[in-house]
Design an enzyme around this catalytic site. Structure first.
Site, PDB file in Angstrom:
ATOM      1  N   THR A   6      -4.373  -6.530   0.034  1.00 49.57           N
ATOM      2  CA  THR A   6      -3.197  -7.284   0.570  1.00 49.57           C
ATOM      3  C   THR A   6      -2.592  -8.633  -0.536  1.00 49.57           C
ATOM      4  OG1 THR A   6      -4.110  -7.094   2.729  1.00 49.57           O
ATOM      5  CG2 THR A   6      -2.797  -9.108   2.561  1.00 49.57           C
ATOM      6  N   ASP A  58       0.876  -1.299  -0.015  1.00 51.06           N
ATOM      7  CA  ASP A  58      -0.157   0.125   0.034  1.00 51.06           C
ATOM      8  C   ASP A  58       0.894   1.284   0.030  1.00 51.06           C
ATOM      9  OD1 ASP A  58      -2.802  -0.974   2.113  1.00 51.06           O
ATOM     10  OD2 ASP A  58      -1.979  -1.878   0.214  1.00 51.06           O
ATOM     11  N   ALA A  77     -13.109  -7.466  -4.409  1.00 51.32           N
ATOM     12  CA  ALA A  77     -14.822  -7.640  -4.040  1.00 51.32           C
ATOM     13  C   ALA A  77     -14.815  -6.501  -3.142  1.00 51.32           C
ATOM     14  CB  ALA A  77     -14.833  -9.181  -3.635  1.00 51.32           C
ATOM     15  N   HIS A  84     -25.551 -26.676 -12.797  1.00 56.32           N
ATOM     16  CA  HIS A  84     -26.795 -26.385 -12.781  1.00 56.32           C
ATOM     17  C   HIS A  84     -27.594 -26.847 -11.371  1.00 56.32           C
ATOM     18  CE1 HIS A  84     -31.025 -24.938 -13.787  1.00 56.32           C
ATOM     19  NE2 HIS A  84     -31.330 -26.242 -13.272  1.00 56.32           N
TER      20      HIS A  84
END
Length: 281
Positions: free
Chosen positions: A121, A113, A151, A246
């Site tokens: 991360t 960061d 996300a 499915h």
């Protein structure tokens, strides 16, 4: 972080929040206010050093509030003496590095960061691995920041990997967009109003899937798997040739056949398909 229109909870709904750990009462903590039982109604962009902002759904009054949802505009680092030894910083306080994560001082490297590239991360771990190969493994390796999945663990959650539609148009010009908005089977059986929104962005020239976006239950889990396909450069034909599982929401990603819209650079216009957004009851 996005912005949204938020309803300020009634006094009877609010829960007093303790000060942040190691933060004396009355002193600033992270700079990010926390609100519980708050409903965000709309997100939009606003220019400025702290662009993430929540606006009221109606004119300000006793039940609405305007909150800054963004972090402080300048990144703060511990007093490491970086500037004294010649390490360059940008105007946001991040460390400036080259494509191998080396700073302006040859013997100093930076990942994560503090470099303000993609502040996640797993990305920091990838950058650290690339640094280790370069510095200690005699294997010069550049961190690869393409097709990084991400996300938002909201309700419903959001997952995405690759380019947005606007980024794809800017990079490729000719883009096919597939959108599906449907009610998952579990909601149909239970009578819940839950829905799922999915979006595939395809380069019309190469037919490569360059962006995938989803809002709905299990979106982060599904996007992690889809990210492998996007990273591998699979095409829309590869998606279409894949047999779905499915009944799942994820199978919709391999059953969207008709583009919702086609964007062509030479036409400088958007061509809509007959069934604009594939909406299923």
């Amino acid at each position: 972080m996005g912005r949204g229109r938020c309803r300020k909870p009634h006094a009877s709904e609010q829960t007093p929040l303790p000060p942040a750990p190691n933060t004396p009462a009355g002193q600033p903590g992270t700079g990010i206010p926390k609100r519980r039982t708050t409903t965000c109604r709309q997100a939009h962009q606003r220019p400025g050093p702290t662009p993430a902002v929540a606006l009221p759904a109606q004119p300000p009054g006793p039940d609405t509030d305007e909150e800054n949802l963004g972090p402080p505009p300048r990144r703060t680092l511990p007093n490491l003496g970086l500037e004294e030894v010649g390490v360059k910083m940008d105007n946001k306080g991040a460390i400036v590095v080259d494509e191998y994560s080396r700073t302006s001082v040859d013997s100093i490297w930076a990942v994560g960061d503090v470099t303000d590239r993609i502040n996640l991360t797993p990305v920091a771990l990838m950058e650290g691995g690339a640094f280790a190969k370069t510095a200690f493994g005699d294997e010069p390796t550049k961190p690869d920041h393409s097709a990084v999945p991400a996300a938002v663990f909201s309700q419903p959650p959001i997952g995405q990997v690759g380019l947005t539609e606007e980024q794809a148009i800017e990079e490729y010009g000719d883009v096919d967009v597939y959108i599906s908005n449907f009610r998952p089977l579990r909601a149909t059986l239970s009578g819940l109003p839950d829905r799922v929104l999915m979006k595939l962005i395809v380069c019309a020239t190469t037919n490569k899937v360059v962006g995938v976006h989803m809002c709905g239950d299990d979106a982060p889990e599904i996007i992690q798997g889809i990210a492998i396909a996007v990273k591998a450069g699979l095409t829309k034909q590869d998606f279409d040739a894949t047999v779905g599982v499915h009944p799942t929401s994820a199978e919709e990603f391999v059953t969207m056949r008709s583009p919702t819209r086609k964007v062509r650079r030479e036409a400088a216009a958007e061509v809509e398909s007959k069934d604009e957004v594939v909406t299923k009851q």
